[in-house]
Design an enzyme around this catalytic site. Structure first.
Site, PDB file in Angstrom:
ATOM      1  N   ASP A 258      88.905 -16.209  42.468  1.00 47.87           N
ATOM      2  CA  ASP A 258      90.280 -16.635  42.200  1.00 47.87           C
ATOM      3  C   ASP A 258      91.208 -15.520  42.632  1.00 47.87           C
ATOM      4  O   ASP A 258      92.025 -14.998  41.864  1.00 47.87           O
ATOM      5  CB  ASP A 258      90.484 -17.035  40.742  1.00 47.87           C
ATOM      6  CG  ASP A 258      89.937 -18.434  40.450  1.00 47.87           C
ATOM      7  OD1 ASP A 258      89.430 -19.088  41.400  1.00 47.87           O
ATOM      8  OD2 ASP A 258      90.008 -18.877  39.306  1.00 47.87           O
TER       9      ASP A 258
ATOM     10  N   HIS B 296      81.619 -15.832  40.599  1.00 49.07           N
ATOM     11  CA  HIS B 296      82.882 -16.132  39.929  1.00 49.07           C
ATOM     12  C   HIS B 296      82.665 -16.790  38.568  1.00 49.07           C
ATOM     13  O   HIS B 296      83.312 -16.444  37.579  1.00 49.07           O
ATOM     14  CB  HIS B 296      83.743 -17.041  40.801  1.00 49.07           C
ATOM     15  CG  HIS B 296      85.023 -17.454  40.131  1.00 49.07           C
ATOM     16  ND1 HIS B 296      86.020 -16.548  39.809  1.00 49.07           N
ATOM     17  CD2 HIS B 296      85.466 -18.678  39.698  1.00 49.07           C
ATOM     18  CE1 HIS B 296      87.011 -17.191  39.220  1.00 49.07           C
ATOM     19  NE2 HIS B 296      86.704 -18.474  39.132  1.00 49.07           N
TER      20      HIS B 296
ATOM     21  N   HIS C 239      86.467 -16.078  36.036  1.00 50.00           N
ATOM     22  CA  HIS C 239      86.704 -17.476  35.696  1.00 50.00           C
ATOM     23  C   HIS C 239      87.368 -17.640  34.337  1.00 50.00           C
ATOM     24  O   HIS C 239      88.422 -18.258  34.236  1.00 50.00           O
ATOM     25  CB  HIS C 239      85.396 -18.271  35.777  1.00 50.00           C
ATOM     26  CG  HIS C 239      85.590 -19.754  35.862  1.00 50.00           C
ATOM     27  ND1 HIS C 239      86.521 -20.342  36.694  1.00 50.00           N
ATOM     28  CD2 HIS C 239      84.956 -20.786  35.228  1.00 50.00           C
ATOM     29  CE1 HIS C 239      86.457 -21.656  36.571  1.00 50.00           C
ATOM     30  NE2 HIS C 239      85.533 -21.943  35.691  1.00 50.00           N
ATOM     31  N   ASP C 240      86.769 -17.127  33.281  1.00 48.36           N
ATOM     32  CA  ASP C 240      87.449 -17.097  31.993  1.00 48.36           C
ATOM     33  C   ASP C 240      88.332 -15.856  31.955  1.00 48.36           C
ATOM     34  O   ASP C 240      87.877 -14.744  32.266  1.00 48.36           O
ATOM     35  CB  ASP C 240      86.450 -17.082  30.835  1.00 48.36           C
ATOM     36  CG  ASP C 240      86.016 -18.497  30.456  1.00 48.36           C
ATOM     37  OD1 ASP C 240      86.872 -19.394  30.488  1.00 48.36           O
ATOM     38  OD2 ASP C 240      84.835 -18.686  30.141  1.00 48.36           O
TER      39      ASP C 240
ATOM     40  N   HIS D  23      86.160 -21.999  29.459  1.00 44.65           N
ATOM     41  CA  HIS D  23      85.222 -22.703  30.326  1.00 44.65           C
ATOM     42  C   HIS D  23      83.816 -22.748  29.744  1.00 44.65           C
ATOM     43  O   HIS D  23      83.056 -23.664  30.038  1.00 44.65           O
ATOM     44  CB  HIS D  23      85.191 -22.056  31.714  1.00 44.65           C
ATOM     45  CG  HIS D  23      86.481 -22.187  32.473  1.00 44.65           C
ATOM     46  ND1 HIS D  23      87.370 -21.142  32.604  1.00 44.65           N
ATOM     47  CD2 HIS D  23      87.038 -23.243  33.106  1.00 44.65           C
ATOM     48  CE1 HIS D  23      88.411 -21.540  33.314  1.00 44.65           C
ATOM     49  NE2 HIS D  23      88.239 -22.812  33.625  1.00 44.65           N
TER      50      HIS D  23
ATOM     51  N   ASP E 206      90.247 -13.081  38.920  1.00 39.17           N
ATOM     52  CA  ASP E 206      91.343 -13.958  38.511  1.00 39.17           C
ATOM     53  C   ASP E 206      92.681 -13.223  38.509  1.00 39.17           C
ATOM     54  O   ASP E 206      93.486 -13.370  37.599  1.00 39.17           O
ATOM     55  CB  ASP E 206      91.051 -14.545  37.127  1.00 39.17           C
ATOM     56  CG  ASP E 206      89.683 -15.209  37.078  1.00 39.17           C
ATOM     57  OD1 ASP E 206      89.609 -16.419  37.266  1.00 39.17           O
ATOM     58  OD2 ASP E 206      88.684 -14.482  36.898  1.00 39.17           O
TER      59      ASP E 206
END
Length: 276
Positions: free
Chosen positions: A67, A172, A206-207, A181, A35
């Site tokens: 990401d 991810h 993701h988080d 999430h 991310d």
């Protein structure tokens, strides 16, 4: 003359041994985070700390946990984001970056991220999902955006064939998370049964925070490292070994019999370290 040649040979062998090419350890070290592809000051701050950290720590490669480019992936291999959010911030790190796809990447041209592997000396994404062996570790890089039956079959077969002391799966999306999430019921149903009892670590992003989670019902250690450029708050996390809402990155040093995890903040200071 013979003695000189023999001495030169000994010096060459010694140099190769020092570099780990001959009689060296199978130990590997790698940085991992996700991310990050914002092109922001925060991304550059973390990137600078990774560079400094790797000057005195073993960093054979980097794993990018998806990401890779915000807000909507890249439009093609010529997209300016390649320079802004990858080439420039990590230019001083002359090591491979093994990348996987995140949900924001799927909003752009995912084939361009695969094709960019042919243009870049650093970027590595041969396919949407792929495997890799480095030292004592077999890595399985997943596309958790579309974890279909074909990918599941590929993963099952790969894990069955693996003879390495350590197995690491990278995706991810977290299976378990105390971030916004949260847990993925879909991955708990489709992915977890495939890797349970066969894998040592599951790495995800993701988080936008950092977490180390161990469940009593699982032999796997779940590590979330999604704070490469932005952060989000955490929910209650009694079941976590470690959590942080601060920017940063993570590092593994793994030999045949030991794995050392270190999680660092945006300045490169160690927040958390443990052995497995």
């Amino acid at each position: 003359m013979v003695k000189v040649m023999a001495m030169k040979r000994l010096l060459i062998i010694f140099a190769l041994w020092i570099s780990g090419l001959v009689l060296g350890s199978s130990e590997i070290g790698f940085v991992f985070f996700g991310d990050a592809g914002t092109g922001s000051k925060d991304q550059y701050r973390v990137a600078q700390s990774i560079q400094k950290f790797c000057e005195h720590s073993q960093c054979d490669f980097v794993t990018l946990l998806g990401d890779n480019f915000y807000p909507s992936g890249v439009s093609g291999t010529q997209d300016p984001l390649w320079k802004k959010a990858f080439e420039i911030p990590y230019s001083a790190l002359e090591i491979p970056f093994y990348a996987i796809l995140g949900n924001h990447d799927y909003q752009g041209n995912i084939e361009a991220q695969i094709r960019y592997s042919q243009k870049s000396k650093q970027w590595r994404m041969p396919r949407a999902y792929y495997s890799l062996t480095r030292g004592p570790v077999d890595f399985f890089f997943l596309d958790t955006n579309e974890f279909d039956q074909k990918q599941k079959k590929w993963l099952k077969e790969g894990l069955a064939k693996s003879q390495s002391p350590w197995k690491i799966v990278c995706g991810h999306h977290p299976i378990y998370s105390y971030g916004d999430h949260g847990n993925s019921e879909e991955l708990q149903e489709d992915l977890l049964p495939v890797i349970e009892g066969k894998v040592d670590f599951y790495l995800s992003g993701h988080d936008h925070n950092k977490q180390v989670i161990q469940k009593k019902s699982s032999d796997i250690t779940f590590i979330v490292s999604g704070a490469g450029a932005k952060t989000d708050p955490l929910k209650r996390s009694r079941g976590a070994l470690y959590t942080s809402e601060e920017l940063g990155f993570s590092h593994f040093l793994i030999s045949d019999k030991k794995a050392v995890l270190t999680i660092l903040d945006k300045w490169g200071n160690s927040d958390y370290s443990t052995d497995f």
